[in-house]
Design a protein around this motif. Structure first.
Motif: not given
Length: 357
Positions: A263, A271, A273, A276, A279
Motif C-alpha cells: 500500500q 494510486s 484507494p 481499483t 487495493w
C-alpha cells in the motif's frame, strides 16, 4: 438520508500528509478533506492541485480560528509538534488524529489522553501498520491456532539507505524525536504489543552506522511479554541484505513472510484507494509460508494467501467513532504503552542493561 460528511483539517503536507493522510481521508466515505495547513507555498499549491476543493492555509492558527467549521484535525507535521498541536486542537474543541509517535514520552501521551477524555473528544493515533497485509494475515493465523502456541516473534523493518537523507527524521537533536527507534520502532513495537500483549522486560541495541548520520539508524529491540512470547524487533537503514518481514515460531508450525505490504508503494506512485478493485492485494509470489522443519526458501511449507492490506479501514473506523458507531481504532493509551517500551529501549541501549517494566 446520507449523513453530511465530516470536515477534516490536515496539518502538514510532507510525506505523511500528502502520501498517507490526504489520500486516505479523501477516499473515506463520510469524511471530506476541507483544509490543509503547510507553511511551504509549493506544498500549498500541490495540495490545491491534488484536491481542488481544499482550502490551503499557511499556519495552524488559520485552522484553529475556524474550529467551529471543522469536525476533525489530523496532525501529520514533524514529531516535535505533535504534542503542542494536539493540545491546541483539543482545547479548541476538535477531535484529533495524530501520526505516530503521538509524543516523545509516555507521560506526554497520557496527558493528551487525559485531556481528550476530560473534553469528551476523540484522540486517535495513526498506527497504519496494523492494517498491513502481513499483519492481518498473521493475526488470522494466530487466532485460528495454525501455529499452535506462539513462542518467538521476529519482525524486521529494514532498508538499504547507505547515505543519510538529512532532515529532522535523521537529526541528532533530542527535541526533534528523530531516529529509527521512534520512527519505524513505533510500528514494530505497536504490532508486537497488539499480537502478544504487554511487555515485562526490554533490551535494546542502537547504533549510528553511516558516516554523517546523527540519529540511530540500526536498532534491535528484544521484548519479553507477560504471555511468555519473546519478540525480536529489527529496524535499520543499513541492511544490505533484507531479512524476512516476519518470522513467527510456534509449538505447531512457523510462519515466514518476506516483502512489505504494497500500500505505501501504491500511494507513493499516486494510486488511490477505491480506484481499483484489488487495493492492498499482493502477488502470489510474495505470500508467506506456514510449515515446520523446512526452510521456506527451499520450498518448505505451504503458501498462505495474504489478506489484502487495508489502510482505508483506519479512517473508516475514525469516521464511525466520531459518529458514535464504533470504538476509537487506536487510542492514545495504547500509544503510551508502546512509548513505555521505546523509552525503556532507549535507556537499555544507553546503559547497557535490561529494563523491567
Amino acid at each position: 438520508m446520507t449523513a453530511t460528511p465530516l470536515r477534516v483539517g490536515l496539518i502538514g503536507y510532507g510525506l505523511a500528509g500528502s502520501v498517507f493522510h490526504a489520500p486516505l481521508i479523501a477516499a473515506t466515505e463520510g469524511l471530506a478533506l476541507d483544509t490543509v495547513v503547510t507553511s511551504n507555498p509549493e506544498r500549498r499549491q500541490q495540495a490545491r492541485a491534488e484536491f481542488p476543493d481544499v482550502t490551503p492555509v499557511a499556519a495552524p492558527e488559520d485552522l484553529f480560528d475556524r474550529a467551529d467549521e471543522l469536525d476533525l484535525v489530523v496532525i501529520a507535521s514533524p514529531n516535535k509538534t505533535h504534542v503542542p498541536l494536539a493540545t491546541a486542537a483539543l482545547k479548541a474543541g476538535l477531535p484529533v488524529v495524530v501520526d505516530k509517535p503521538v509524543a516523545g514520552t509516555a507521560a506526554e501521551a497520557r496527558e493528551l489522553a487525559a485531556l481528550a477524555e476530560e473534553r469528551g473528544l476523540l484522540l486517535s493515533v495513526f498506527q497504519n501498520r496494523r492494517w498491513d497485509n502481513d499483519f492481518l494475515t498473521l493475526r488470522r493465523l494466530l487466532a485460528d491456532g495454525e501455529l499452535g502456541d506462539a513462542w518467538r516473534f521476529e519482525s524486521r523493518f529494514e532498508r538499504w539507505r547507505p547515505r543519510p537523507k538529512g532532515g529532522w527524521r535523521e537529526s541528532g537533536d533530542p527535541a526533534e524525536i528523530g531516529g529509527l527507534l521512534y520512527d519505524l520502532g513505533s510500528h514494530v513495537v505497536d504490532q508486537a504489543l497488539v499480537l502478544f500483549g504487554p511487555a515485562t522486560e526490554v533490551y535494546a541495541e542502537t547504533d549510528v552506522r553511516r558516516a554523517g548520520a546523527e540519529a540511530d539508524d540500526d536498532t534491535f529491540i528484544a521484548l519479553t511479554h507477560a504471555s511468555g512470547v519473546r519478540s525480536h524487533l529489527y529496524v535499520s537503514a543499513t541492511t544490505a541484505q533484507l531479512g524476512p518481514r516476519f518470522r513467527v515460531l510456534g509449538s505447531r508450525a512457523g510462519y515466514v513472510k518476506y516483502g512489505l505490504d504494497p500500500q505505501e508503494a501504491a500511494l507513493r506512485e499516486g494510486s488511490r484507494p477505491g480506484t481499483t478493485a484489488d487495493w492492498g492485494a499482493e502477488d502470489e509470489s510474495l505470500w508467506g509460508r506456514v510449515g515446520s522443519g523446512e526452510s521456506p526458501l527451499s520450498g518448505g511449507g505451504t503458501p498462505v494467501p495474504s489478506l489484502p492490506g487495508d489502510y482505508p479501514a483506519y479512517y473508516a473506523a475514525v469516521a464511525a467513532a466520531l459518529r458514535g458507531a464504533g470504538p476509537n481504532p487506536v487510542t492514545a493509551w495504547e500509544a503510551a504503552a508502546a512509548l513505555d517500551v521505546l523509552e525503556a529501549a532507549r535507556r537499555s541501549a544507553r546503559d547497557k542493561v535490561t529494563v523491567t517494566l
